[in-house]
Scaffold this active site. Structure first.
Site, short mmCIF file in Angstrom:
data_model
loop_
_atom_site.label_atom_id
_atom_site.label_comp_id
_atom_site.label_asym_id
_atom_site.label_seq_id
_atom_site.Cartn_x
_atom_site.Cartn_y
_atom_site.Cartn_z
N ASN A 53 30.68 -38.22 -58.39
CA ASN A 53 30.45 -38.93 -60.11
C ASN A 53 31.96 -39.11 -60.78
O ASN A 53 31.94 -39.75 -61.27
CB ASN A 53 30.08 -37.53 -60.33
CG ASN A 53 28.28 -37.75 -60.13
OD1 ASN A 53 27.71 -38.87 -60.16
ND2 ASN A 53 27.61 -36.02 -59.16
N GLU B 28 28.46 -35.81 -49.12
CA GLU B 28 30.46 -35.38 -49.86
C GLU B 28 30.16 -33.80 -49.08
O GLU B 28 29.79 -33.03 -49.92
CB GLU B 28 30.03 -35.70 -51.06
CG GLU B 28 31.37 -35.92 -51.62
CD GLU B 28 31.45 -36.70 -52.58
OE1 GLU B 28 30.68 -36.21 -53.88
OE2 GLU B 28 32.95 -36.60 -53.24
N HIS C 5 26.32 -32.28 -51.10
CA HIS C 5 26.45 -33.00 -51.91
C HIS C 5 25.77 -33.99 -51.32
O HIS C 5 25.81 -34.87 -50.70
CB HIS C 5 28.11 -33.54 -52.77
CG HIS C 5 27.09 -34.39 -53.89
ND1 HIS C 5 28.22 -35.01 -54.47
CD2 HIS C 5 25.83 -34.08 -54.62
CE1 HIS C 5 27.50 -35.37 -55.83
NE2 HIS C 5 25.96 -34.92 -55.32
#
Ligand SMILES: NC(=O)c1ccc[n+]([C@@H]2O[C@H](COP(=O)([O-])OP(=O)(O)OC[C@H]3O[C@@H](n4cnc5c(N)ncnc54)[C@H](O)[C@@H]3O)[C@@H](O)[C@H]2O)c1
Length: 286
Positions: free
Chosen positions: A193, A155, A143
């Site tokens: 997130n 990530e 990520h």
């Protein structure tokens, strides 16, 4: 597949994230196969990479002589069969489950058996995506953050079946790009997130309830919490539609009402106020 045996990387999708990912791999010396569905998307991606490299030359991050060498390492293609030459592929197509599954299955069939397959998804389960391929132990989440050439974090998300070997190779691959990988396990929204979206959502509730204007909410977080950007400025940058989609994933994934998207966010999305990309979100952009 160890890091030193990774020489050629395929990037699937040449949009916002894909062209950034191709940029950082090519800058670090990897050969890059950049795949998209139409030539015009590839042209646009390459144009962005060229402009971003110019900026890096200006900032003296790379030399002027490096630019053509970096660009020459990127081979654009619309042909899936070209993926056969890659040691690793990073998928960066839009955040729609059906599309991702189709693209990943296609890549799985074209890649050589030892190649690692990574997804840049912001929120879809890595375990679920991996299970649809023939190589769940070689499947992982990478990520990257936007804008990819500038942001240091990757990530790295381990799916249930991701092998230790794939995980170790991915972590050192990120380091070879000059990035800082942070490992997390697969869960809705991962860490980034899951923590960020409730902050943005709560900021939107503050505006909706008349607690403060967007400017005031952002000023409190910038001046009081030392955030470099306010949550609503950041939401406009990410895209309000993307924020709502990720909140949906959290809401469904945990079955917890605390993740319900703020009605004001939904209203802005319905109006087509998606943030910077439509020149209007919480703020107006000229
Ligand atoms: N934009 C962000 O800030 C951000 C940050 C982190 C992660 N992500 C994730 O990255 C992924 C891509 O997002 P984006 O913002 O770059 O999207 P984007 O819409 O800018 O780019 C997607 C690209 O994929 C291409 N594409 C569509 N179908 C394809 C196919 N079958 N094969 C190859 N290419 C195909 C499109 O033509 C487009 O060029 C999403 O999963 C998103 O959640 C985005």
């Amino acid at each position: 597949m160890s890091t030193h045996s990774i020489k050629t990387v395929a990037v699937l999708g040449s949009g916002t994230m894909g062209n950034g990912i191709a940029h950082v791999f090519a800058r670090a010396g990897y050969n890059v196969i950049l795949r998209d569905v139409e030539q015009r998307f590839l042209d646009r991606g390459l144009e962005t990479i060229s402009k971003n490299l110019d900026r890096e030359v200006k900032k003296e991050k790379i030399s002027a002589a490096d630019k053509p060498l970096i660009l020459a390492r990127i081979k654009p293609t619309t042909d899936v069969a070209a993926l056969a030459a890659a040691d690793l592929a990073v998928e960066a197509v839009p955040e729609q489950l059906d599309l991702k599954l189709r693209v990943l299955k296609e890549a799985d069939a074209a890649l050589k058996p030892g190649a690692i397959l990574a997804s840049n998804t912001s929120s879809i389960s890595i375990t679920q995506l991996a299970a649809q391929t023939s190589r769940p132990e070689k499947f992982i989440g990478m990520h990257f953050m936007n804008p990819v050439p500038m942001m240091v974090l990757v990530e790295v998300i381990r799916g249930l079946a991701t092998s230790d070997e794939t995980f170790a190779a991915t972590m050192s691959l990120c380091e070879s790009l000059g990035k800082k990988p942070v490992a997390v396990n697969d869960a809705p929204g991962f860490v980034s997130n899951r923590v960020l979206m409730p902050l943005i959502n709560e900021a939107a509730f503050c505006v909706m309830e008349g607690v403060a204007t967007p400017e005031s909410v952002d000023a409190v977080m910038k001046l009081g919490m030392n955030h470099p950007m306010g949550p609503l400025e950041l939401a406009d940058f990410i895209g309000l539609d993307v924020c709502v989609d990720i909140l949906e994933v959290l809401y469904r994934g945990f079955g917890d009402p605390k993740y319900r998207a703020c009605p004001l966010l939904r209203k802005y999305v319905a109006a087509g106020w998606l943030g910077r990309k439509t020149a209007r979100g919480f703020y107006k952009y000229s």
